[in-house]
Design a protein around this motif. Structure first.
Motif, short mmCIF file in Angstrom:
data_model
loop_
_atom_site.label_atom_id
_atom_site.label_comp_id
_atom_site.label_asym_id
_atom_site.label_seq_id
_atom_site.Cartn_x
_atom_site.Cartn_y
_atom_site.Cartn_z
N TYR A 1 12.89 73.45 19.87
CA TYR A 1 13.84 73.56 18.76
C TYR A 1 13.08 73.94 17.50
O TYR A 1 11.94 73.53 17.29
CB TYR A 1 14.57 72.23 18.53
N GLU A 2 13.71 74.72 16.63
CA GLU A 2 13.07 75.17 15.41
C GLU A 2 13.22 74.13 14.31
O GLU A 2 14.33 73.69 14.00
CB GLU A 2 13.66 76.51 14.97
N TRP B 1 9.39 69.22 2.20
CA TRP B 1 10.68 69.75 2.63
C TRP B 1 10.74 69.76 4.15
O TRP B 1 9.83 70.29 4.79
CB TRP B 1 10.89 71.17 2.10
N ILE B 2 11.79 69.19 4.72
CA ILE B 2 11.97 69.17 6.17
C ILE B 2 13.27 69.89 6.49
O ILE B 2 14.35 69.44 6.10
CB ILE B 2 12.01 67.74 6.73
N TYR B 3 13.16 71.03 7.17
CA TYR B 3 14.33 71.85 7.44
C TYR B 3 14.63 71.87 8.93
O TYR B 3 13.79 72.27 9.75
CB TYR B 3 14.10 73.28 6.95
N ASP B 4 15.83 71.40 9.29
CA ASP B 4 16.32 71.44 10.66
C ASP B 4 17.29 72.61 10.78
O ASP B 4 18.38 72.57 10.21
CB ASP B 4 17.01 70.12 11.02
N LYS B 5 16.88 73.65 11.49
CA LYS B 5 17.67 74.87 11.55
C LYS B 5 19.01 74.64 12.25
O LYS B 5 20.05 75.14 11.80
CB LYS B 5 16.89 75.97 12.26
N ASP B 6 19.01 73.89 13.37
CA ASP B 6 20.24 73.67 14.12
C ASP B 6 21.29 72.94 13.29
O ASP B 6 22.48 73.24 13.36
CB ASP B 6 19.95 72.90 15.40
N LEU B 7 20.84 71.96 12.51
CA LEU B 7 21.76 71.20 11.67
C LEU B 7 22.00 71.86 10.32
O LEU B 7 22.90 71.44 9.58
CB LEU B 7 21.21 69.78 11.44
N LYS C 1 20.96 79.24 2.07
CA LYS C 1 22.28 79.13 1.47
C LYS C 1 23.21 78.34 2.39
O LYS C 1 23.27 78.57 3.59
CB LYS C 1 22.86 80.53 1.23
N GLY C 2 23.90 77.36 1.80
CA GLY C 2 24.86 76.56 2.56
C GLY C 2 24.27 75.36 3.25
O GLY C 2 25.01 74.57 3.86
N ALA C 3 22.95 75.17 3.16
CA ALA C 3 22.32 74.03 3.84
C ALA C 3 22.64 72.72 3.11
O ALA C 3 22.74 72.69 1.89
CB ALA C 3 20.81 74.24 3.91
N ASP C 4 22.83 71.66 3.88
CA ASP C 4 23.00 70.33 3.31
C ASP C 4 21.62 69.84 2.85
O ASP C 4 20.65 69.89 3.61
CB ASP C 4 23.57 69.36 4.33
N ILE C 5 21.54 69.32 1.62
CA ILE C 5 20.27 68.87 1.07
C ILE C 5 20.33 67.37 0.84
O ILE C 5 21.22 66.88 0.11
CB ILE C 5 19.94 69.61 -0.23
#
Length: 203
Positions: free
Chosen positions: A74-75, A86-92, A196-200
């Motif tokens: 998973y990415e 910064w921790i970015y979960d692409k699927d979520l 854009k559009g990511a929950d932070i």
């Protein structure tokens, strides 16, 4: 230009000394001589007899800047810019933001990416040879650490493996490969702009 026989002998002697140095000496040398690095990793997490494996790449620039990219299965992306993690979960499509001081602290990342003041946060001791590597154990001084112990395996002055044991019996094993030291790591890769559009989520 050719090395003189005396210079070549000195280089070979230094390499031989490093190859036979204990893990603690190799860690100190790596921390002192490595300002930046990049490479690849494979991570295996063992819990309750089950193993989950992931892989990816990493880069760091001291102090406190790093990029840790999980590519499979998973990415996920972790980026530290020196102030924030910064921790970015692409699927979520979700970004978690933490202050780097508290997030790095006594984490295993501090050993490789921190400010070299290792004894302040960890009790370090040699753990002998195993699997062709020289090992050391790093025990967090803080009782609030999520890890009971971190072990690092060195070969010829380079970290090749890391084992992390937490309070819940979970063991994570990391194998490093294609590690290049003091290369020109572009500063842009240590910054992050949420998609854009990511929950932070601020923590």
């Amino acid at each position: 230009m050719k090395l003189s026989s005396l210079t070549l002998a000195a280089v070979l002697a230094a390499a031989t000394t490093l190859a036979h140095a204990n893990a603690l000496d190799q860690l100190h040398a790596f921390a002192a001589q490595t300002k930046s690095a990049h490479g690849e990793f494979t991570q295996s997490i063992v819990k309750s007899g089950q193993t989950k494996t992931s892989s990816g790449s990493f880069a760091f620039s001291r102090p406190g800047k790093f990029r840790w990219t999980y590519a499979k299965p998973y990415e996920q992306l972790l980026v530290a810019d020196g102030e924030k993690l910064w921790i970015y979960d692409k699927d979520l499509n979700q970004v978690t933001v933490r202050k780097l001081g508290s997030a790095l602290g006594e984490s295993p990342a501090a050993i490789l990416f921190g400010n070299n003041d290792l004894e302040k946060s960890f009790v370090l001791k040699d753990a002998g040879a195993r699997d062709g590597l020289e090992w050391l154990d790093a025990t967090p001084r803080s009782k609030d650490s999520t890890f009971e112990r971190v072990s690092i395996g060195f070969r010829n002055g380079m970290p090749e493996a890391m084992e992390l044991r937490d309070a819940f019996g979970q063991v994570s094993r990391l194998a490093f490969s294609k590690l290049v030291r003091n290369a020109d790591n572009a500063g842009a890769q240590f910054s992050f702009t949420p998609p854009k559009g990511a929950d932070i989520l601020e923590q």
